[in-house]
Scaffold this motif. Structure first.
Motif, PDB file in Angstrom:
ATOM      1  N   LEU A   7       0.816  -1.209   0.000  1.00  0.00           N
ATOM      2  CA  LEU A   7       0.000   0.000   0.000  1.00  0.00           C
ATOM      3  C   LEU A   7       0.856   1.268   0.000  1.00  0.00           C
ATOM      4  O   LEU A   7       0.321   2.376  -0.060  1.00  0.00           O
ATOM      5  N   TRP A  10       1.576   2.980  -5.688  1.00  0.00           N
ATOM      6  CA  TRP A  10       0.312   3.328  -6.357  1.00  0.00           C
ATOM      7  C   TRP A  10       0.392   2.895  -7.810  1.00  0.00           C
ATOM      8  O   TRP A  10       1.004   3.570  -8.642  1.00  0.00           O
ATOM      9  N   PRO A  12      -2.410   1.757 -10.657  1.00  0.00           N
ATOM     10  CA  PRO A  12      -3.822   1.507 -10.960  1.00  0.00           C
ATOM     11  C   PRO A  12      -4.058   0.090 -11.459  1.00  0.00           C
ATOM     12  O   PRO A  12      -3.238  -0.493 -12.174  1.00  0.00           O
ATOM     13  N   ARG A  14      -6.116  -3.965 -10.539  1.00  0.00           N
ATOM     14  CA  ARG A  14      -6.442  -4.935  -9.500  1.00  0.00           C
ATOM     15  C   ARG A  14      -5.228  -5.817  -9.237  1.00  0.00           C
ATOM     16  O   ARG A  14      -4.538  -6.228 -10.178  1.00  0.00           O
ATOM     17  N   THR A  35      -6.369  -5.717  -3.773  1.00  0.00           N
ATOM     18  CA  THR A  35      -6.454  -4.267  -3.935  1.00  0.00           C
ATOM     19  C   THR A  35      -7.086  -3.917  -5.277  1.00  0.00           C
ATOM     20  O   THR A  35      -6.874  -4.606  -6.280  1.00  0.00           O
ATOM     21  N   THR A  37      -7.079  -0.413  -7.252  1.00  0.00           N
ATOM     22  CA  THR A  37      -6.501   0.926  -7.226  1.00  0.00           C
ATOM     23  C   THR A  37      -7.045   1.734  -8.393  1.00  0.00           C
ATOM     24  O   THR A  37      -6.968   1.302  -9.554  1.00  0.00           O
ATOM     25  N   GLY A  38      -7.609   2.898  -8.090  1.00  0.00           N
ATOM     26  CA  GLY A  38      -8.241   3.714  -9.100  1.00  0.00           C
ATOM     27  C   GLY A  38      -7.269   4.456  -9.996  1.00  0.00           C
ATOM     28  O   GLY A  38      -6.071   4.546  -9.715  1.00  0.00           O
ATOM     29  N   LYS A  41      -5.554   9.256  -7.785  1.00  0.00           N
ATOM     30  CA  LYS A  41      -5.184   9.097  -6.383  1.00  0.00           C
ATOM     31  C   LYS A  41      -6.255   9.684  -5.476  1.00  0.00           C
ATOM     32  O   LYS A  41      -6.918  10.672  -5.818  1.00  0.00           O
ATOM     33  N   THR A  44      -7.525   5.706   0.760  1.00  0.00           N
ATOM     34  CA  THR A  44      -7.473   4.244   0.780  1.00  0.00           C
ATOM     35  C   THR A  44      -8.491   3.733   1.794  1.00  0.00           C
ATOM     36  O   THR A  44      -8.420   4.059   2.979  1.00  0.00           O
ATOM     37  N   CYS A  71     -11.697   0.288 -12.388  1.00  0.00           N
ATOM     38  CA  CYS A  71     -10.610   1.142 -11.897  1.00  0.00           C
ATOM     39  C   CYS A  71     -10.735   2.567 -12.420  1.00  0.00           C
ATOM     40  O   CYS A  71     -10.438   3.534 -11.703  1.00  0.00           O
ATOM     41  N   ARG A  77      -8.339   3.994  -3.511  1.00  0.00           N
ATOM     42  CA  ARG A  77      -8.026   2.572  -3.541  1.00  0.00           C
ATOM     43  C   ARG A  77      -8.826   1.829  -2.473  1.00  0.00           C
ATOM     44  O   ARG A  77      -9.067   2.345  -1.382  1.00  0.00           O
ATOM     45  N   ALA A  79      -8.516  -1.661  -0.325  1.00  0.00           N
ATOM     46  CA  ALA A  79      -7.564  -2.701   0.081  1.00  0.00           C
ATOM     47  C   ALA A  79      -8.288  -3.652   1.025  1.00  0.00           C
ATOM     48  O   ALA A  79      -8.623  -3.279   2.148  1.00  0.00           O
TER      49      ALA A  79
END
Length: 336
Positions: A7, A10, A12, A14, A35, A37-38, A41, A44, A71, A77, A79
């Motif tokens: 974590l 970063w 983007p 899965r 995770t 992650t989009g 930013k 989380t 995403c 994000r 997690a």
């Protein structure tokens, strides 16, 4: 050696990472971190499930949530550790099966790298996940088969500003009941101490009828989507809040059997929870499995809102059967 938390990075998309805990006699023990992650930013959101090993349905809610999201539509994000206590899940038990020390992971945070197995697991969850999150949802459900729940919990002793933010976010999840609970040594309690917004979700159960299982998975996903909108992580704006009952521990009343037997429950549907019940209402009847005679009636101990019930089936003395929140000792929060 302390491992580098994924974590901290970063990227983007899965991803799946195994978080190492220790080597047991049975082999390596690791925790699964999923995770999403989009593209942009942002915060989380950490999700923990199966802190208790007989509470596995929330993992399927997370699975459905990940399938629902893209995403490119996510800011921030998610997690999720979907099996927080693998030894407990493997034994289908509530607590970690080990020989000494405190074994309830729900009460072991922040844990210790030098502690027993339960504390080691809590330590990894703390250092690798919770410490790197902005928000935490610790998801529980009715365990041991046939137990239904419907509420969210906040930590009553959190710092006032943190408690207020946690209450607002917990309300967005959408359950009719909000429990002002004592969560001091839980994952949520630890997160609150660090100034993080956090709450427990307590919905559904395991090995339920298909209609109830589908109901809780659908509602759990919708609850997370409302949380994500509240946090600005997906589009749609802050969700509308329903009228909800905030109740403290003193307003929680249970009706549990004095001896073991077969319970015939009067409240066996997901739709039964969140409904008002009058004091004296018959909740269930206990039959002796040996004599086959009725031996006890379980009745509502106060006027309140039902927040825990059980399917018909075998039940032992003192096992939790029904619980309600007493209206007179609680506070209705207005819809917004």
């Amino acid at each position: 050696m302390q491992q580098h938390s994924p974590l901290r990075d970063w990227t983007p998309g899965r991803a799946y990472t195994a978080l190492s805990v220790t080597r047991r006699l049975a082999g390596d023990l690791a925790l699964p971190l999923n995770t999403l992650t989009g593209a942009r930013k942002g915060p989380t959101l950490a999700i923990t499930t199966a802190i208790h090993g007989d509470e596995t349905t929330p993992a399927m809610i997370v699975r459905s949530l990940f399938e629902r999201l893209k995403c490119e539509d996510l800011t921030g994000r998610i997690a999720a550790v979907t099996v927080c206590n693998p030894p407990s899940v493997g034994a289908f038990g509530r607590q970690t099966p080990e020989q000494h020390g405190k074994t309830d992971l729900h009460e072991a945070f922040p844990g210790s790298a030098e502690g027993n197995l339960t504390q080691k697991i809590a330590h990894v969850l703390t250092r690798q996940v919770i410490d790197h999150a902005d928000v935490l949802v610790d998801y529980h459900c009715g365990g041991s088969g046939g137990r239904l729940q419907e509420r969210v919990d906040i930590h009553k002793d959190a710092p006032p500003e943190v408690r207020a933010k946690s209450l607002a976010l917990a309300r967005s999840f959408g359950t009719i009941l909000v429990h002002d609970n004592a969560l001091g040594n839980s994952a949520v309690g630890y997160a609150n101490k660090q100034g993080k917004t956090a709450f427990n979700a307590e919905t559904g159960g395991v090995y339920l009828a298909p209609a109830d299982q589908d109901f809780y998975i659908k509602n759990g996903v919708e609850g997370f989507l409302r949380v994500l909108r509240q946090l600005g992580m997906i589009e749609g704006g802050a969700p509308k809040l329903r009228r909800q009952l905030l109740f403290a521990t003193k307003a929680r009343h249970e009706a549990n059997p004095r001896q073991g037997g077969y319970l015939v429950s009067e409240f066996q549907s997901a739709q039964d929870l969140g409904k008002p019940v009058a004091k004296g209402t018959l909740l269930g009847t206990l039959y002796d499995l040996y004599t086959l005679e009725p031996v006890e009636e379980l009745r509502a101990p106060a006027d309140g809102i039902l927040q825990f019930s059980r399917y018909s089936g075998a039940i032992d003395a003192g096992t939790k059967a029904f619980a309600l929140a007493e209206e007179a000792a609680s506070e209705w929060l207005d819809a917004q």
